[in-house]
Design an enzyme around this catalytic site. Structure first.
Site, PDB file in Angstrom:
ATOM      1  N   GLU A 125     -74.103 -67.973  35.333  1.00  0.00           N
ATOM      2  CA  GLU A 125     -75.002 -68.989  34.755  1.00  0.00           C
ATOM      3  C   GLU A 125     -75.366 -68.692  33.304  1.00  0.00           C
ATOM      4  O   GLU A 125     -75.628 -69.610  32.539  1.00  0.00           O
ATOM      5  CB  GLU A 125     -76.290 -69.080  35.583  1.00  0.00           C
ATOM      6  CG  GLU A 125     -76.055 -69.671  36.961  1.00  0.00           C
ATOM      7  CD  GLU A 125     -77.277 -69.567  37.855  1.00  0.00           C
ATOM      8  OE1 GLU A 125     -78.326 -69.067  37.395  1.00  0.00           O
ATOM      9  OE2 GLU A 125     -77.168 -69.975  39.014  1.00  0.00           O
TER      10      GLU A 125
ATOM     11  N   HIS B  96     -73.489 -59.502  31.917  1.00  0.00           N
ATOM     12  CA  HIS B  96     -74.583 -58.750  32.539  1.00  0.00           C
ATOM     13  C   HIS B  96     -74.160 -58.237  33.902  1.00  0.00           C
ATOM     14  O   HIS B  96     -73.354 -58.868  34.592  1.00  0.00           O
ATOM     15  CB  HIS B  96     -75.846 -59.610  32.676  1.00  0.00           C
ATOM     16  CG  HIS B  96     -75.615 -60.942  33.322  1.00  0.00           C
ATOM     17  ND1 HIS B  96     -75.079 -62.015  32.658  1.00  0.00           N
ATOM     18  CD2 HIS B  96     -75.849 -61.371  34.587  1.00  0.00           C
ATOM     19  CE1 HIS B  96     -74.999 -63.056  33.476  1.00  0.00           C
ATOM     20  NE2 HIS B  96     -75.442 -62.682  34.657  1.00  0.00           N
TER      21      HIS B  96
HETATM   22  P1  5GP Z   1     -75.665 -65.069  36.675  1.00  0.00           P
HETATM   23  O1  5GP Z   1     -75.627 -66.174  37.686  1.00  0.00           O
HETATM   24  O2  5GP Z   1     -75.300 -65.567  35.311  1.00  0.00           O
HETATM   25  O3  5GP Z   1     -74.873 -63.878  37.112  1.00  0.00           O
HETATM   26  O4  5GP Z   1     -77.160 -64.557  36.659  1.00  0.00           O
HETATM   27  C1  5GP Z   1     -78.095 -64.921  35.706  1.00  0.00           C
HETATM   28  C2  5GP Z   1     -79.414 -64.309  36.122  1.00  0.00           C
HETATM   29  O5  5GP Z   1     -80.299 -64.400  35.034  1.00  0.00           O
HETATM   30  C3  5GP Z   1     -80.088 -64.993  37.311  1.00  0.00           C
HETATM   31  O6  5GP Z   1     -80.277 -64.047  38.354  1.00  0.00           O
HETATM   32  C4  5GP Z   1     -81.411 -65.509  36.726  1.00  0.00           C
HETATM   33  O7  5GP Z   1     -82.489 -65.409  37.632  1.00  0.00           O
HETATM   34  C5  5GP Z   1     -81.602 -64.624  35.521  1.00  0.00           C
HETATM   35  N1  5GP Z   1     -82.360 -65.243  34.450  1.00  0.00           N
HETATM   36  C6  5GP Z   1     -82.182 -66.491  33.941  1.00  0.00           C
HETATM   37  N2  5GP Z   1     -83.052 -66.730  32.946  1.00  0.00           N
HETATM   38  C7  5GP Z   1     -83.789 -65.605  32.811  1.00  0.00           C
HETATM   39  C8  5GP Z   1     -84.862 -65.228  31.936  1.00  0.00           C
HETATM   40  O8  5GP Z   1     -85.306 -65.984  31.084  1.00  0.00           O
HETATM   41  N3  5GP Z   1     -85.374 -63.984  32.093  1.00  0.00           N
HETATM   42  C9  5GP Z   1     -84.899 -63.100  33.028  1.00  0.00           C
HETATM   43  N4  5GP Z   1     -85.493 -61.909  33.091  1.00  0.00           N
HETATM   44  N5  5GP Z   1     -83.895 -63.414  33.871  1.00  0.00           N
HETATM   45  C10 5GP Z   1     -83.348 -64.659  33.761  1.00  0.00           C
END
Ligand code: 5GP
Length: 137
Positions: free
Chosen positions: A107, A112
């Protein structure tokens, strides 16, 4: 839930983790060094859910592994291990996970690694989502 991203360059400097790195958005940081920053996920999926990100502008693990320097790669992965250790996750175990691109469910388009811990984490993927490999479908 935000739409999944492609995981391929170009890098978008307006993404939320770029803004966290620049200090424009607050985060609950647990570690930072020359190569990496770690902070609590805003929407934790386990008692411990921390994100470790490189300081460099890499969209995903694909971009990072192809384009980061050896020093950045070593520094980043050492930070991942150190954060897990400092959070006390090693004795009981933990999970490190990275999502890449659309089918990976990524997302945020800044590479990360999620660190999950503090409970038994179960299967890698929900059983209901298990399907045959593409070649057998
Ligand atoms: P992905 O799906 O890209 O692997 O995970 C993105 C992660 O970023 C999700 O677990 C989401 O909760 C986290 N996330 C999104 N926006 C923010 C934010 O503004 N601050 C923090 N600390 N985490 C975020």
């Amino acid at each position: 839930m935000p739409a999944p991203v492609s995981g391929l360059p170009p890098y978008d400097d307006t993404n939320i983790f770029a803004r966290i790195l620049r200090g424009e958005i607050p985060s609950r940081r647990v570690h930072e060094d020359e190569y990496a920053v770690a902070f609590h996920d805003i929407n934790p999926l386990a008692p411990v859910h921390v994100l470790v990100i490189p300081r460099g502008r890499y969209v995903s693990i694909a971009d990072f592994s192809a384009s980061a320097s050896d020093a950045e790669i070593a520094g980043f992965w050492r930070a991942v291990g150190r954060v897990a250790r400092e959070l006390g996750l090693e004795e009981r175990g933990f999970r490190a996970l990275t999502n890449m691109g659309s089918e990976g469910g990524q997302e945020v388009p800044h590479f990360h690694v999620h660190l999950f811990g503090g409970q038994r984490l179960g299967r890698m993927l929900p059983a209901a989502e298990r399907t045959a490999p593409a070649a057998e479908r």
